[in-house]
Scaffold this active site. Structure first.
Site, PDB file in Angstrom:
ATOM      1  N   HIS A  57       5.501 -39.663   8.491  1.00  0.00           N
ATOM      2  CA  HIS A  57       5.607 -40.098   7.105  1.00  0.00           C
ATOM      3  C   HIS A  57       6.723 -39.374   6.362  1.00  0.00           C
ATOM      4  CE1 HIS A  57       3.510 -42.184   3.755  1.00  0.00           C
ATOM      5  NE2 HIS A  57       4.279 -41.355   3.077  1.00  0.00           N
ATOM      6  N   HIS A 103       1.093 -48.418   1.022  1.00  0.00           N
ATOM      7  CA  HIS A 103      -0.151 -47.661   0.947  1.00  0.00           C
ATOM      8  C   HIS A 103      -1.190 -48.394   1.775  1.00  0.00           C
ATOM      9  CE1 HIS A 103      -1.874 -44.303  -1.737  1.00  0.00           C
ATOM     10  NE2 HIS A 103      -0.994 -43.840  -0.905  1.00  0.00           N
TER      11      HIS A 103
END
Ligand code: ADP
Ligand code: MG
Lengths: 742, 233, 99, 99
Positions: A57, A103
């Site tokens: 990430h 998300h």
């Protein structure tokens, strides 16, 4: 500092070894590398920090090699990828600041909070640059409507996006909603935010000036979203419920106040650098700021405001509590900032300072929990060129399918319009405030949203696209198609594209076929961006999107921002008045690979997706833009999913007007998805002007009939139809809520 | 006309109203802070839309107790004009400056659509720009706009002519008697759920809301020259 | 009501429930009834949906505590135009039990 | 918990309270705390805000009633990822008392 023992009194720290590193997601090789950099075993906090910085990430380790392919410069680009959001110059002293982010996983676990905090995160990325957020988009991919939990997920995601965006007062003006079984166990929620700032007032997250204080502003830190992997480790006393990581809950009110207070603080000249605390919280924000400025820092973690007692330095560094900002202030000028934040009732505290040592020193009550060199850690972030392989069955998937004839094209159209995929998305967007800020010229429901830029004659347009099935069948073409469709949608409202942001949602990159998809999609996007001269100014990558070991369809969402020099030239995507004459731009090539017609009516997901002829797309876009800007058309709507048939029906709905048309082809061909097409409508002499304009650009144009009445009547050699607009509209309007039982 | 637009933490339509008053209509306009104790030199006070203090408990509940609201009350008692839009309407109600309650929309969802409103009376400073019975299109966007009151209270509102705007075609939030906006008995405090400030410029494709504010400006100007108080007789 | 019999010095908390008044529209209660029906829960005769607050108090005197909390309800926690409230004062129970 | 000692044949109702899990951010509770403070209510140590449902039941057996209501909580009334719930079964009290 010796390791293997507690660094800070009162907090248990597990012994550090390769196994614990593995639980933190570090490979054996990465752990070795960390040991080498440090010259000793890391402390627990150091291990947590390093593994966060080196996570997929934060480090983009599997995608970085490809992201370089994107063209990211251009005359308008003020900040390209690398900052919190990209920035382009849009004239009149203004800059557009935008980015998109995923998300996905949080939204699958807790749809409301997952989606809400996704919106919150992207807003912070934008206002941290000094921009006032003015519009949001949301790009959603759900599983089949009938899949378990799916209507709950859709409902929660939509409520979450609305709950957050509506409260902060940023209009949600568009997006995309797709349904496909490949997302049954892994939905996608991509949030995009656009802000505007004065060009001379752009803020960055580059730390500067050793001795300058580091300020923490906003919500307190709790145990939100701390590393799943580490939590599973035995380092925590079992049964201690309170120590479990918790789902992140959004607090849009605090966000709204943060936006106002930060924008006000940015007018004081007291801020050196500012950065939101996003993924990996304080760790990534502090390290990124320092590494951009080649500096070190010291933080006194006991000064971090906590929501509950007893968070360890490790937890404080890794918490992903929302609505928090990190600011480097000019020493001696903090007072001005404190005053502003206190006026807005926000908590603010000085938690450390910049140093010239190049080291990150994390203290707790004077005890050193971590002491680690910044640059080597951020520079040494791993980068992988993972093996790629074309899927073995690609040729079979791409083989041209037999296209069943449409005996009753009218019925086929009704059936298509009634699906969740092609039905109206109004049930979703009526739950989003899309008119707040009073800039919305065109909200959701058109081809692209249009927003005025107050104080100027100009307007901004924005749209987002991706066709996951096209991308699955041919990721390179799919990537290019997403860009082409966005550019076409912008052209329909007269806007010229000025920048693009993307969110690359893929499966497990360790699967060679997935890395191949990623590479191909990036190349497709890059190629299209070069053809349209649109720079990629920001983006985000979300990997490991899997459903029971099965990767999702490759989903490289793109959103493109366009500029309309004069907002008075307005078009809509629907017919406006009886007597308008309808023109088709572009020519059908009878292309059905991945089409809605084959998938939704015949359950065939096969064939190469429609060709993307970038030069032809560019010419079409030029014609559309010129026609809109010269006031030659009042209606413009692009032809995409569901082909001409669906596009015509949609054009009838806005004002409930029918049309009587004669078109080539007919039958199933009404649903062919050949790219590079649009329909426009206009009156009087302007018809000839549009035809001339098209001819001058080498774009095929054909007048096909006239608007009027309350029926859509389509005559075609291979079969047309005649249906009441109200009947078509009814099918289309309730398709989505009915499929979901909502 | 001199206007003050209140800013609560969580307000999000204050810029929009300010823009219309100041830039579209060229009127002297300023912001009022929620902690202010006084309102000076304002003909009109606007309580704007948004989510004051987050509105997590109940729309308007917290803002109704803020210091500025005491000043708004005094301004209203002195005959000054007060306009509450959306959250502002909720706040005025919570502060007992307007009757009734605004509860969750009928289908429990936030609703952002264009509302068709019938102007029930055009003799108020707020509606002088319209004519009675006129139907206008105004955007609305709220989750708690369902107007409710007891039957007797509703009858009283109707009899007093306090119902100023009514939803036509679609009463989407389920309001009793399709009430979209009401005024106090004296006629100087008005609350409405839809947002006229979002439809006040032709570039947006709808300027039905401009007459709302332009009418206010005219009324104030007229009362200034005639010296007569603003409220209707 | 259920005042705990603990010593005066026990820490107190208030539990406040707020419900729509009978006769006032309760869209939430109605929606839940319908959803329960759709989920095949039979035998539900009525649903009322409200809000509940647990408020930790420094006050050690139950009666004074109640009076303070009633004032909180009147000024903030309930919309007395359309809602009724109920206050219970109890000694703090440490550790939350899930049924 | 507080099962009423009334006869088996008494009509039952369930009271369900749903609160955010401990440790989870509770913006509503936080907002109420702050508002109470601003309104000069001192001595409030913490506020938790939740939902409450009163559910009328046809079932006359308290244990069966509880089981049904627990299922309602798990499927509809509570979001167990972020919320805890508590079920109380009691005999129907007719007439609502306000404190
Ligand atoms: N999740 C969503 N949120 C807001 N608007 C949406 C959403 N999904 C779709 N829309 C809107 O619905 C309209 C139709 O979407 P789509 O079919 O994807 O448009 P197009 O084919 O022109 O790209 C667009 O105006 C789009 O902005
Ligand atoms: Mg699209």
């Amino acid at each position: 500092m010796s390791s293997g023992e507690n660094t800070v009194e009162g907090f248990y720290e597990p012994p550090i070894d390769a196994e614990l590193a593995a639980e933190h997601g570090l490979s054996a090789e990465e752990y070795e590398n960390l040991l080498a950099i440090m010259g000793r075993k890391p402390t627990y906090t150091e291990l947590g920090v390093a593994s966060a910085l080196w996570s997929e990430h934060c480090s983009y380790k599997s995608s970085k090699v490809y992201l370089r392919e994107f063209p990211s410069s251009g005359p308008r680009v003020l900040e390209g990828p690398g900052e919190n959001a990209g920035v382009v110059d849009i004239g009149h002293g203004w800059a557009a600041v935008f980015k998109m982010e995923s998300h996905n996983h949080p939204s699958y676990i807790e749809p409301y909070q997952g989606a809400a905090t996704g919106v919150g995160g992207i807003l912070r990325d934008v206002f941290t640059m000094g921009a006032r957020p003015i519009a949001n988009l949301n790009m959603l991919c759900f599983g089949e409507p009938s899949a378990p939990r799916m209507s709950y997920l859709v409902d929660g995601v939509v409520r979450g996006i609305g709950g957050y965006g509506n409260c902060v007062g940023v209009p949600t003006v568009g997006g995309q909603t797709f349904f496909h079984p490949s997302y049954n166990g892994n939905i996608l929620v991509n949030a995009f935010c656009l802000g505007v700032a004065r060009t001379e007032r752009i803020f960055t997250a580059r730390a500067d000036g050793p001795g300058n204080p580091v300020l923490y502003v906003g919500s307190r830190t709790g145990r939100d979203g701390i590393h799943g992997a580490t939590m599973a480790s035995e380092s925590f006393d079992e049964g201690s419920e309170a120590k479990r990581p918790t789902v992140q809950v959004g607090d849009p009110f605090t966000e709204k106040v943060l936006i106002e207070a930060c924008l006000e603080a940015m007018r004081t000249d007291a801020i050196v650098a500012i950065q939101d605390m996003g993924a990996a919280g304080l760790t990534s924000s502090a390290f990124e700021m320092a590494s951009r400025g080649d500096l070190g820092f010291r933080l006194d973690l006991e000064k971090v405001p906590l929501r509950e007692k007893g968070l360890s330095p490790y937890e404080i560094m890794l918490s992903e509590s929302q609505e928090r900002m990190l600011i480097v202030a000019h020493k001696g000028r903090e007072e001005a900032l404190f005053n502003i934040f206190e006026r807005w009732d926000l908590e603010v505290s000085t938690i450390g300072e910049l140093t010239d040592t190049g080291r990150a020193v994390l203290c707790y009550d004077g005890q050193v929990a971590a002491d680690i060199a910044v640059e080597p850690l951020t520079d040494a972030a791993p980068m992988y060129r993972r093996p790629v392989a074309e899927p073995a069955d690609l040729a079979a998937q791409q083989s041209a399918p037999e296209v069943p004839v449409a005996n009753d094209p009218g019925q086929a159209l009704l059936d298509l319009l009634a699906t969740a995929e092609l039905g109206s998305k109004e049930w979703i967007w009526r739950q989003y405030d899309h008119t707040v800020r009073a800039n919305t010229v065109q909200g959701p429901g058109g081809d692209a949203a249009v927003l005025t830029l107050k104080g100027t004659p100009a307007a901004l347009a924005v749209t987002g696209d991706v066709h996951p099935v096209y991308c699955a069948l041919d990721p390179r073409r799919g990537g290019a198609q997403a860009v082409a469709e966005s550019v076409r949608n912008l052209a329909c409202v007269g806007a010229e594209p000025v920048g693009l942001t993307d969110c690359l949602n893929f499966g497990n990159p360790e699967v060679p076929e997935v890395s191949w998809q990623l590479r191909e999609a990036v190349l497709g996007i890059a190629e299209a961006c070069r053809a349209f001269e649109v720079p990629v100014i920001s983006g985000n990558v979300s990997l490991y999107n899997e459903n029971e070991g099965q990767s999702i369809h490759p989903t490289p969402s793109v959103a493109v921002v366009g500029l309309i020099p004069d907002a008075r030239h307005r078009t809509v995507a629907h017919f406006l008045s009886a007597g308008q004459r309808v023109l088709l731009l572009g020519e059908d090539q009878s292309e059905f690979g991945g089409s809605s017609y084959l998938r939704l009516l015949w359950d065939i997901e096969q064939g190469r997706p429609p060709m993307v002829d970038l030069a032809r797309e560019a010419r079409l876009a030029a014609v559309l833009r010129a026609a809109v800007r010269q006031g030659l058309v009042d209606t413009a709507h692009d032809i995409s999913s569901g082909g001409l048939g669906v596009a015509l029906a949609e054009a009838c709905f806005g004002a409930g007007l029918g049309a009587r048309l004669v078109v080539p082809g007919g039958g199933a061909q009404l649903f062919s998805e050949t790219q590079g097409r649009a329909l426009v409508a206009t009156t009087g002499e302007r018809v000839d002007a549009v035809l001339a304009l098209a001819e001058a650009h080498g774009v095929a144009a054909l007048e096909v009939g006239e608007v009027g009445g309350d029926r859509l009547v389509v005559d075609a050699p291979e079969g047309g139809f005649a249906l009441d607009v109200s009947r078509l509209r009814e099918a289309w309007a309730i398709g989505l809520p009915r499929a979901l039982g909502l | 006309m001199r206007s003050g637009v209140i800013v609560f933490p969580g307000s999000n339509c204050e810029h929009d109203v300010y823009h219309v008053l100041k830039h579209v209509l060229g009127q002297s306009t300023r912001y009022l802070w929620h902690k202010d104790q006084e309102i000076q030199d304002c003909d009109l006070v606007v309580v704007p839309g948004g989510f004051s203090y987050g509105d997590y408990l109940r729309s308007g509940a917290v803002a109704a107790h803020s210091p500025i609201l005491a000043a708004v009350r005094r301004h209203a008692e002195a005959g000054g004009l007060v306009l509450g839009i959306c959250n502002g309407f909720q706040i005025l109600q919570q502060a007992n400056l307007l009757p009734g309650a605004l509860i969750h929309n009928r289908d429990l969802r936030f609703l952002c659509v264009d509302a068709w409103l019938q102007v029930e009376r055009a003799d108020l400073p707020f509606t002088r720009g319209y004519h009675q019975g006129q139907v206008i299109r105004i955007p609305m966007a709220h989750g708690e706009g369902n107007f409710q009151a007891s039957e007797e209270q509703l009858d009283r509102l109707e009899a007093n002519g306090q119902v100023v705007f009514r939803y036509r075609i679609d009463n989407a939030n389920g309001s009793a008697r399709a009430i979209a906006g009401i005024v106090n008995e004296r006629g100087n405090v008005l609350g409405l759920m839809p947002h006229p400030e979002r439809a006040a410029e032709s570039v947006l494709g709808n300027d039905d809301g401009l007459a709302f504010f332009a009418g206010l400006v005219e009324s104030v100007a007229a009362s200034a020259t005639s010296g007569s108080p603003l409220e209707v007789a | 009501m259920s005042l705990s019999p603990s010593s005066d010095a026990a820490a107190l908390e208030a539990v406040v429930t707020v419900y729509p008044r009978p006769g006032i529209l309760d869209p939430q209660g109605k929606a839940i009834s319908q959803a329960l029906e759709r989920l095949d829960f039979d035998g539900v005769t009525a649903v009322r949906a409200g809000k509940v607050f647990t408020i930790g108090l420094e006050e050690r005197d139950p009666e004074a505590a109640r009076q303070a909390v009633v004032r909180m309800c009147e000024t903030l926690l309930a919309n007395t135009v359309v809602e009724d409230y109920e206050v219970t004062i109890r000694a703090v129970v440490s550790g939350e039990g899930e049924s």
